[in-house]
Scaffold this active site. Structure first.
Site, PDB file in Angstrom:
ATOM      1  N   TYR A 159       4.016  -5.560   1.004  1.00  0.00           N
ATOM      2  CA  TYR A 159       4.558  -5.367   2.363  1.00  0.00           C
ATOM      3  C   TYR A 159       5.319  -4.045   2.380  1.00  0.00           C
ATOM      4  O   TYR A 159       6.046  -3.720   1.429  1.00  0.00           O
ATOM      5  CB  TYR A 159       5.516  -6.497   2.737  1.00  0.00           C
ATOM      6  CG  TYR A 159       6.265  -6.238   4.037  1.00  0.00           C
ATOM      7  CD1 TYR A 159       5.723  -6.614   5.262  1.00  0.00           C
ATOM      8  CD2 TYR A 159       7.498  -5.590   4.029  1.00  0.00           C
ATOM      9  CE1 TYR A 159       6.390  -6.344   6.444  1.00  0.00           C
ATOM     10  CE2 TYR A 159       8.172  -5.321   5.209  1.00  0.00           C
ATOM     11  CZ  TYR A 159       7.616  -5.699   6.414  1.00  0.00           C
ATOM     12  OH  TYR A 159       8.268  -5.436   7.589  1.00  0.00           O
ATOM     13  N   GLU A 180       4.909  -0.775  10.443  1.00  0.00           N
ATOM     14  CA  GLU A 180       4.854  -1.916   9.531  1.00  0.00           C
ATOM     15  C   GLU A 180       3.426  -2.096   9.040  1.00  0.00           C
ATOM     16  O   GLU A 180       2.512  -2.266   9.848  1.00  0.00           O
ATOM     17  CB  GLU A 180       5.329  -3.195  10.227  1.00  0.00           C
ATOM     18  CG  GLU A 180       5.343  -4.406   9.305  1.00  0.00           C
ATOM     19  CD  GLU A 180       5.768  -5.680  10.022  1.00  0.00           C
ATOM     20  OE1 GLU A 180       6.865  -6.174   9.743  1.00  0.00           O
ATOM     21  OE2 GLU A 180       4.980  -6.167  10.870  1.00  0.00           O
TER      22      GLU A 180
END
Length: 403
Positions: free
Chosen positions: A125, A213
């Protein structure tokens, strides 16, 4: 301003970030042709069909009409059309759509970058955003990427790392190496990750983003590092510098009332309360919402009319607020600094008369320049408008009309 995944990936690619390639379409009949085109460019034989909506959690989301998920693997060209049919045109409900399915107007057919039979892959992530408390940008990253990142953040926060970037010097090489090291990489994979992080940060700064993101960032078995997804939010205040990005805005993904307010030059955010707010200035708006809450009500919106509050502007604001059936009263709270209170009062009176009738109680508090004249104007209008002077009086009036 939010972007779709395919739009975010197009920006990333321009800055040299390796992405999962794909073709976007909005018609079912284009599915097979698009998949074949993608195969010619990438050599892929399996395809990932992804719903394009402004919401996360698509992989776990469900299309109401078909029961399909928002991200589905099609194992072969013969499966593509059927897979697209299960997503395109349906309403996808995810954990971020507040119980309401969002219409899927576009899908992305992407290459399958998870090599069949390979197990030496890692999902990470990574996001870049502004940390207002620290006054600098921050890269947030974790070894535990994928669909359960929210669970990781809640239950194992020690697996979430942060790297703060001093805006005076920018992202440094030792920081990209630190990130790659904390992700457990070495050798060629480490080099690939440092290049990836540098390019991602350049994209974030270059397009004046509020957030990038990437979840997941994939490390393949042959040590390539690829952005498999992209969730991007651009700073709307900087769009004048990026007309090409401004053209990417998809108004169908936004609340129709907020779009209408924006086109009218009103700062409007819909909330879930029962008292409509009309104010001038963000600080006064926050104080007004607080006083509504303390009086036993809940703000139904944030609406800032700015420095102009003539009859046309006030009437437009009334129409926007009253589109919400939950609104049981409206509170106007204006401080007359640059704008004169008597002009605002005249705008309220004229707008009220133009509307013919008013379905909910209207409370008006005007303070500042010509406040006395403004109150007199409203009191002498003969309209059913409750005029107050003090903020506490406004709160008490809100509580009274809600009862």
């Amino acid at each position: 301003m939010n972007l779709h995944e395919y739009q975010g990936k197009s920006i990333l690619s321009k800055y040299g970030v390796a992405i999962q390639r794909g073709v976007v379409l909005d018609k079912l009949e284009d599915a097979v042709t698009s998949a074949k085109k993608l195969s010619e460019e990438t050599g892929t034989e399996w395809y990932v069909v992804k719903a394009q909506i402004h919401a996360g959690g698509r992989g776990k989301g469900t299309v109401e009409e078909t029961g399909s998920h928002g991200v589905v693997l099609a194992k072969g060209i013969d499966k593509v059309e059927e897979t697209v049919k299960g997503i395109l045109g349906g309403h996808l409900e995810t954990a971020q759509t507040n119980g309401v399915g969002k219409m899927v107007n576009k899908v992305l057919i992407a290459e399958d970058v998870y090599y069949p039979g390979e197990s030496e892959t890692n999902e990470f992530y990574m996001s870049v955003l502004l940390d207002r408390e620290q006054g600098c940008n921050v890269i947030v990253y974790s070894t535990e990427g994928g669909m359960d990142i929210e669970h990781v953040a809640e239950h194992t926060p020690h697996l979430i790392h942060k790297e703060f970037i001093d805006p005076r010097v920018g992202l440094q090489g030792f920081q990209t190496r630190k990130i790659a090291f904390n992700l457990g990489l070495s050798g060629q994979a480490m080099k690939q990750m440092t290049t990836f992080v540098s390019a991602l940060y350049a994209a974030y700064e270059g397009c004046d983003a509020s957030m990038f993101e990437i979840n997941p960032v994939l490390k393949t078995s042959d040590d390539k590092v690829i952005a498999v997804d992209a969730k991007v939010t651009l700073d709307a205040n900087a769009l004048f510098r990026h007309p090409d990005y401004a053209a990417m805005r998809d108004k169908t993904e936004e609340d129709p009332t907020e779009v209408e307010a924006d086109e009218a030059g009103l700062n409007f955010v819909k909330l879930d309360g029962n008292v409509g707010c009309m104010v001038n200035g963000a600080g006064l708006a926050m104080a007004t919402m607080d006083i509504i809450k303390l009086s036993g009500g809940n703000p139904a919106n944030f609406l800032d009319v700015g420095g102009t509050a003539d009859a046309e502007r006030v009437e437009k604001a009334f129409h926007i607020i009253l589109k919400d059936p939950n609104v049981k009263a409206i509170l106007i709270n204006i401080f007359g600094g640059i704008v004169r209170c008597d002009r605002v009062a005249q705008g309220v009176v004229d707008a009220y008369k133009n509307m013919g009738s008013f379905p909910v109680p209207l409370i008006v508090r005007l303070q500042g320049t010509n406040a006395i004249e403004a109150k007199q104007l409203i009191d002498d209008s003969g309209l059913d408008v409750k005029s107050v002077v003090l903020l506490q009086e406004a709160a008490d009036m809100v509580a009274e009309v809600l009862k």
